[in-house]
Design a protein around this motif. Structure first.
Motif, mmCIF file in Angstrom:
data_model
loop_
_atom_site.group_PDB
_atom_site.id
_atom_site.type_symbol
_atom_site.label_atom_id
_atom_site.label_comp_id
_atom_site.label_asym_id
_atom_site.label_seq_id
_atom_site.Cartn_x
_atom_site.Cartn_y
_atom_site.Cartn_z
ATOM 1 N N GLY A 182 0.819 -1.203 0.000
ATOM 2 C CA GLY A 182 0.000 0.000 0.000
ATOM 3 C C GLY A 182 0.851 1.249 0.000
ATOM 4 O O GLY A 182 2.080 1.186 -0.141
ATOM 5 N N TYR A 183 0.181 2.373 0.221
ATOM 6 C CA TYR A 183 0.865 3.665 0.174
ATOM 7 C C TYR A 183 0.418 4.513 1.363
ATOM 8 O O TYR A 183 -0.202 4.029 2.294
ATOM 9 C CB TYR A 183 0.572 4.345 -1.164
ATOM 10 C CG TYR A 183 1.138 3.542 -2.319
ATOM 11 C CD1 TYR A 183 2.449 3.709 -2.739
ATOM 12 C CD2 TYR A 183 0.360 2.546 -2.946
ATOM 13 C CE1 TYR A 183 2.983 2.942 -3.770
ATOM 14 C CE2 TYR A 183 0.877 1.779 -3.981
ATOM 15 C CZ TYR A 183 2.199 1.981 -4.378
ATOM 16 O OH TYR A 183 2.723 1.207 -5.380
ATOM 17 N N TRP A 184 0.717 5.776 1.306
ATOM 18 C CA TRP A 184 0.489 6.696 2.405
ATOM 19 C C TRP A 184 -0.976 7.105 2.515
ATOM 20 O O TRP A 184 -1.732 7.037 1.544
ATOM 21 C CB TRP A 184 1.334 7.954 2.182
ATOM 22 C CG TRP A 184 1.067 8.602 0.842
ATOM 23 C CD1 TRP A 184 0.104 9.516 0.534
ATOM 24 C CD2 TRP A 184 1.782 8.335 -0.375
ATOM 25 N NE1 TRP A 184 0.167 9.845 -0.792
ATOM 26 C CE2 TRP A 184 1.181 9.152 -1.376
ATOM 27 C CE3 TRP A 184 2.846 7.517 -0.726
ATOM 28 C CZ2 TRP A 184 1.645 9.153 -2.696
ATOM 29 C CZ3 TRP A 184 3.299 7.524 -2.038
ATOM 30 C CH2 TRP A 184 2.703 8.321 -3.001
ATOM 31 N N ASP A 185 -1.332 7.561 3.727
ATOM 32 C CA ASP A 185 -2.575 8.313 3.835
ATOM 33 C C ASP A 185 -2.200 9.789 3.797
ATOM 34 O O ASP A 185 -1.039 10.147 3.597
ATOM 35 C CB ASP A 185 -3.376 7.910 5.074
ATOM 36 C CG ASP A 185 -2.671 8.253 6.373
ATOM 37 O OD1 ASP A 185 -1.716 9.072 6.343
ATOM 38 O OD2 ASP A 185 -3.041 7.701 7.422
ATOM 39 N N GLU A 186 -3.136 10.651 4.022
ATOM 40 C CA GLU A 186 -2.880 12.079 3.815
ATOM 41 C C GLU A 186 -2.394 12.799 5.065
ATOM 42 O O GLU A 186 -2.364 14.027 5.115
ATOM 43 C CB GLU A 186 -4.139 12.763 3.271
ATOM 44 C CG GLU A 186 -4.487 12.325 1.856
ATOM 45 C CD GLU A 186 -3.348 12.554 0.869
ATOM 46 O OE1 GLU A 186 -2.734 13.632 0.919
ATOM 47 O OE2 GLU A 186 -3.066 11.649 0.058
ATOM 48 N N MET A 187 -2.018 12.051 6.090
ATOM 49 C CA MET A 187 -1.486 12.679 7.300
ATOM 50 C C MET A 187 -0.133 13.331 7.008
ATOM 51 O O MET A 187 0.700 12.756 6.313
ATOM 52 C CB MET A 187 -1.295 11.637 8.401
ATOM 53 C CG MET A 187 -2.592 11.097 8.970
ATOM 54 S SD MET A 187 -3.412 12.289 10.049
ATOM 55 C CE MET A 187 -2.317 12.252 11.458
ATOM 56 N N PRO A 188 0.127 14.541 7.549
ATOM 57 C CA PRO A 188 1.475 15.109 7.435
ATOM 58 C C PRO A 188 2.487 14.129 8.028
ATOM 59 O O PRO A 188 2.231 13.504 9.040
ATOM 60 C CB PRO A 188 1.393 16.387 8.272
ATOM 61 C CG PRO A 188 -0.054 16.733 8.308
ATOM 62 C CD PRO A 188 -0.783 15.424 8.291
ATOM 63 N N GLY A 189 3.606 14.004 7.390
ATOM 64 C CA GLY A 189 4.623 13.060 7.838
ATOM 65 C C GLY A 189 4.600 11.766 7.042
ATOM 66 O O GLY A 189 5.569 11.016 7.053
ATOM 67 N N CYS A 190 3.461 11.511 6.378
ATOM 68 C CA CYS A 190 3.322 10.254 5.636
ATOM 69 C C CYS A 190 3.265 10.476 4.130
ATOM 70 O O CYS A 190 3.654 9.589 3.360
ATOM 71 C CB CYS A 190 2.040 9.535 6.052
ATOM 72 S SG CYS A 190 1.843 9.362 7.822
ATOM 73 N N ALA A 191 2.778 11.633 3.719
ATOM 74 C CA ALA A 191 2.435 11.880 2.321
ATOM 75 C C ALA A 191 3.503 12.714 1.610
ATOM 76 O O ALA A 191 4.352 13.332 2.246
ATOM 77 C CB ALA A 191 1.087 12.601 2.264
ATOM 78 N N PRO A 192 3.477 12.753 0.281
ATOM 79 C CA PRO A 192 4.433 13.570 -0.478
ATOM 80 C C PRO A 192 4.137 15.066 -0.315
ATOM 81 O O PRO A 192 3.069 15.440 0.183
ATOM 82 C CB PRO A 192 4.200 13.129 -1.924
ATOM 83 C CG PRO A 192 3.345 11.915 -1.872
ATOM 84 C CD PRO A 192 2.587 11.986 -0.594
#
Length: 438
Positions: free
Chosen positions: A410-420
């Motif tokens: 899977g990939y990131w969720d939209e939390m700061p620290g996780c996303a591009p």
């Protein structure tokens, strides 16, 4: 003929440069927070290919632990620095298919690092017992607070807990103040992680000679204890050293003192020659029995009064001229602006492909022919899924797409620290698509 200092400088600036010393070394890590990740960080600085496995979505929890909640371009800079030069895939080890991917990566790895609570990696199916079956040559490292067996082994731990149990906290502070302090920030993680790197290199050297891998069990608390001589002192004298504040019990006078211009200077006199040099300008310093506890206090009072009548620059110049140790006590701003930090690459400006130009701490040690390097900051959760699965396991785009559809990776969720970063475009990023390396 060049002098010594010019000669040494030329080795680092102009000398032959070779391939990174750990090039070709493959490391897989299931780590979180500081202790475990710092192991991979150091190995990656010197050329190891480190793949960090996280759970899809938020990844490991340290991504969300930005200093005072401040993020930069949606990344946690501390996490970014802590995990620089690594490759990130997101696969939950509790999923059997994801666990099979971890096994396949482990088969091709030299080193496997985890720092969960003792026994948890085994419960997840990726402990030493399971990984060594698929790769008997593996160097498997478990980092924990209190070790993999023994009465405290089931207890969770963080930096401050380890400092407490190692009796470090009760030695930090002022003798006449009934409070204890921890050393900032994550000393109980960083020091033990350096010992892990030492152990890994030992095990690799042994494997080179014998072909045999092994299991390494490193405890935060025990690592901290290895640097403390207090137990031997107590056993021989019946006295506890206790809290010593800024005093060095083996240096007299010693401490941190306020100068005439409202700055601070650190002075520690170890040898009789240094004491003689200092006493040539500080009236009243007498060296007889200078290491006795009461004498250290007396000499410190004399030195404190002398320092209060002199500016910092004057003291530093005298220390250079006469040969006694004295250094300014600096804050973050002064360190950042200090020219020699940049000259020796203690701080470097990293031009990161996703996050732009960011000053970061330089490589851990200076090596003349095989220097370390910081190439990129940590990437979003699952950012290197495609690159790693293609490069390490030879998977096709279709196979990877199927794993995505099944939720195995899977990939990131939209939390700061996780996303591009907000302006990042997946279609314009060939590394994310697995078409080229960083």
């Amino acid at each position: 003929m060049r002098d010594y200092f010019s000669y040494v400088e030329s080795l680092f600036r102009e000398g032959e440069k070779r391939e990174p010393p750990l090039k070709g070394l493959k490391v897989v890590e299931l780590t979180h927070f500081v202790f475990g990740p710092n192991v991979g960080r150091i190995l990656a600085q010197f050329g190891a290919e480190v793949v960090k496995i996280e759970t899809p979505g938020e990844g490991e929890r340290y991504r969300l632990a930005a200093v005072f909640g401040r993020y930069y371009n949606r990344t946690n800079l501390v996490y970014g620095i802590q995990n620089a030069n690594k490759y990130f895939i997101a696969a939950d080890a509790r999923n059997p298919k994801a666990r099979q991917i971890i096994f396949e990566l482990a088969k091709r790895a030299d080193v496997f690092v985890e720092n969960f609570r003792a026994g948890l990696a085994d419960l997840m199916g990726v402990g030493y017992g399971q990984i060594s079956k698929v790769n008997p040559r593996i160097i498997y490292v478990s980092c924990s607070g209190f070790g993999q067996f023994g009465p405290l082994s089931r207890s969770p731990s963080f930096d401050v807990a380890a400092q407490g149990v190692a009796s470090l906290a009760v030695k930090t502070g002022w003798e006449d103040v009934d409070e204890f302090y921890k050393l900032p920030d994550y000393f109980g993680d960083y020091l033990p992680s350096m010992m892990v790197v030492f152990a890994v290199l030992n095990a690799l050297y042994y494997r080179e000679k014998t072909g045999k891998g092994q299991y390494i069990d490193v405890s935060q608390t025990e690592s901290l204890l290895r640097f403390m001589y207090d137990i031997s002192y107590y056993s021989l004298t019946g006295e506890e050293i206790g809290k010593t504040g800024n005093i060095d019990p083996c240096a007299s006078p010693s401490g941190i003192f306020k100068t005439l211009d409202e700055k601070f200077v650190a002075i520690a006199i170890m040898t009789d020659e240094q004491f003689k040099a200092l006493s040539s300008v500080v009236e009243g310093l007498k060296g007889e029995n200078r290491l006795r506890k009461e004498k250290i206090r007396e000499l410190n009072q004399i030195l404190e009064e002398w320092v209060s009548k002199h500016k910092l620059d004057e003291i530093i110049e005298l220390s250079k001229k006469l040969g006694f140790p004295a250094s300014p006590v600096l804050g973050d701003v002064e360190v950042y602006r200090d020219p020699w930090r940049w000259e020796r690459k203690s701080i470097v400006k990293l031009l990161d492909r996703l996050y732009g130009e960011i000053p970061v701490p330089g490589p851990f040690v200076a090596m003349s022919a095989t220097p370390g390097e910081i190439k990129w900051l940590a990437r979003p959760v699952g950012y290197h899924n495609r690159l790693v699965l293609k490069k390490w396991l030879g998977m096709s785009d279709e196979e990877i797409k199927k794993l995505e559809e099944e939720g195995v990776i899977g990939y990131w969720d939209e939390m700061p620290g996780c996303a591009p970063p907000p302006i990042w475009d997946a279609e314009k990023d060939p590394v994310f698509r697995g078409e080229r390396d960083e």
